[in-house]
Scaffold this active site. Structure first.
Site, PDB file in Angstrom:
ATOM      1  N   HIS A 325      19.675  36.868  18.693  1.00 12.90           N
ATOM      2  CA  HIS A 325      20.557  37.695  17.870  1.00 12.90           C
ATOM      3  C   HIS A 325      21.535  36.858  17.046  1.00 12.90           C
ATOM      4  CE1 HIS A 325      24.203  37.129  20.342  1.00 12.90           C
ATOM      5  NE2 HIS A 325      23.426  37.250  21.414  1.00 12.90           N
ATOM      6  N   CYS A 342      21.820  34.828  26.020  1.00 17.23           N
ATOM      7  CA  CYS A 342      21.022  35.137  24.832  1.00 17.23           C
ATOM      8  C   CYS A 342      20.776  33.879  24.004  1.00 17.23           C
ATOM      9  CB  CYS A 342      21.740  36.175  23.978  1.00 17.23           C
ATOM     10  SG  CYS A 342      21.835  37.812  24.735  1.00 17.23           S
TER      11      CYS A 342
END
Length: 413
Positions: A325, A342
């Site tokens: 992301h 992430c």
């Protein structure tokens, strides 16, 4: 031409059988044809095979027509109409249906048998028992959906609304065919979820068809499937992403050629839960404006460890909260691993990846000591092929270039 028809005694087939015989006018031997279940039978188990046998002639055609009553509530049948099929033996004297019959249906079996160049037609009409309310196996959801274009790693995931005990029979009723042949198998994750994947990634640029011949399959004692379903999807181009934790880099290859290099930041290793999982992931979804927070883990907003950020572009790769992301708040993308697990990217890079990725694209992460679990998201490629095949209820690989499956969905007496 059949000049006479004589009814013979029923054979010892479950569900009954009818025998018809005719004396060919130009031949000394009788033509004997048997169809099971027998004409006039009622309350026939839907998972019994339809069998046609012939003596003194060759079977040239068999058709099965099923008619199910309109539900009392007037609801339309949402199942798919998949034509019945069967297997004929080498000398064309026995035909056995490949799939089971719909519960609560009126069935007509029509067989055409040739003797000496003359064709005769034989029929059997019977009805199957209904599926009991509360014991009807239904398809709850599936991925991919018909019309989807997916990446080469995409598994076929089938979720049922009731537990399946007879897993081998249900596996045998789920037929996967592809334009470019592959070897694959089903695995079960719990009693309600079946997952199919090939031994290696799908070959790109092809169509895959999944025929769920569920109507009439006995999923558990007294529990029968009630509808067939067909799923047709496309496998797109080949795209594989490789992420190296130590190098803080991500490489995208498409159809064997490198197309992009990106700087990234992976999870900090101060705690296990913030360590990015290593292994073969898949892009599970492409999402916009996703809130990323540890509040879902029970961390209070008053806690100094609390965080909440909005990612403009996010691609989920696990159920444990891992995404690729955008992270404009992270000044160390490409320099150090400082995320909460992430894969952080710049906004521009994450937009490119969002625009150029498909659900089912492989994302292979290396360099961390936390392995992705096989059931964490779509971590199904973490299970080696031999182990995957061993975990299939049928225990035999399915050739997707051929019709049929390795097993039989029928009840065996």
């Amino acid at each position: 031409m059949c000049t006479a028809a004589v009814m013979f005694a029923a054979t010892a087939c479950s569900g009954g059988a009818s025998e018809l015989a005719s004396q060919d006018a130009t031949d000394s031997g009788p033509l004997e044809v048997s169809i099971s279940p027998e004409d006039g039978a009622t309350e026939v188990r839907p998972d019994l095979p339809v069998t046609v046998t012939a003596s003194g002639g060759e079977i040239t055609d068999v058709k099965i027509e099923e008619s199910t009553p309109v539900p009392e509530d007037g609801a339309e049948d949402s199942g798919d109409d998949i034509p019945a099929s069967g297997t004929l033996n080498g000398d064309k004297t026995e035909w056995v249906s490949d799939w089971t019959l719909a519960p609560g249906s009126d069935v007509t079996v029509t067989a055409v048998v040739d003797k000496g160049g003359e064709s005769s037609e034989f029929t059997s009409e019977f009805s199957t028992q209904e599926a009991v309310v509360g014991k009807r196996l239904e398809l709850k959801q599936n991925q991919p959906n018909s019309g989807d274009t997916v990446g080469i790693g995409m598994p076929v995931m089938i979720d049922f609304d009731m537990p399946v005990q007879n897993k081998a029979r249900v596996e045998a009723a789920m037929e996967v065919t592809s334009d470019k042949p592959a070897t694959g198998a089903w695995n079960w994750f719990g009693d309600k979820k079946a997952v199919f994947r090939p031994g290696e990634y799908w070959q790109p640029h092809q169509k895959v068809t999944v025929d769920l011949h569920l109507a009439g399959v006995q999923a558990a004692p007294g529990v029968y499937g009630v509808q067939d379903h067909r799923i047709e999807f496309e496998v797109g181009r080949e795209q594989i992403t490789e992420v190296e934790e130590d190098a803080h880099s991500m490489t995208v290859e498409r159809d064997g050629e490198k197309v992009k290099d990106f700087p990234v930041s992976l999870g900090m290793v101060t705690t296990r839960k913030y360590t990015t999982t290593a292994g073969a992931h898949l892009v599970m979804s492409r999402e916009r404006n996703v809130e990323l927070t540890n509040g879902t883990l029970g961390v209070s907003k008053d806690d100094p460890r609390y965080y909440s950020e909005i990612a403009d572009y996010a691609m989920r790769i696990s159920w444990s909260g891992e995404y690729l992301h955008s992270a404009p708040w992270n000044p160390r993308v490409g320099e150090a691993n400082t995320s909460h697990g992430c894969i952080n990217m710049t906004v521009a890079d994450s937009k490119w990846y969002y625009d150029n990725s498909l659900v089912g694209d492989p994302v292979v992460i290396t360099g961390t000591d936390r392995e992705l679990e096989v059931d964490n998201g779509w971590g199904y490629w973490q299970r080696p092929w031999k182990e995957w095949l061993d975990n299939s209820a049928l225990g035999e690989a399915d050739d997707t270039g051929k019709a049929g499956t390795p097993g039989s969905p029928h009840h065996q007496e």
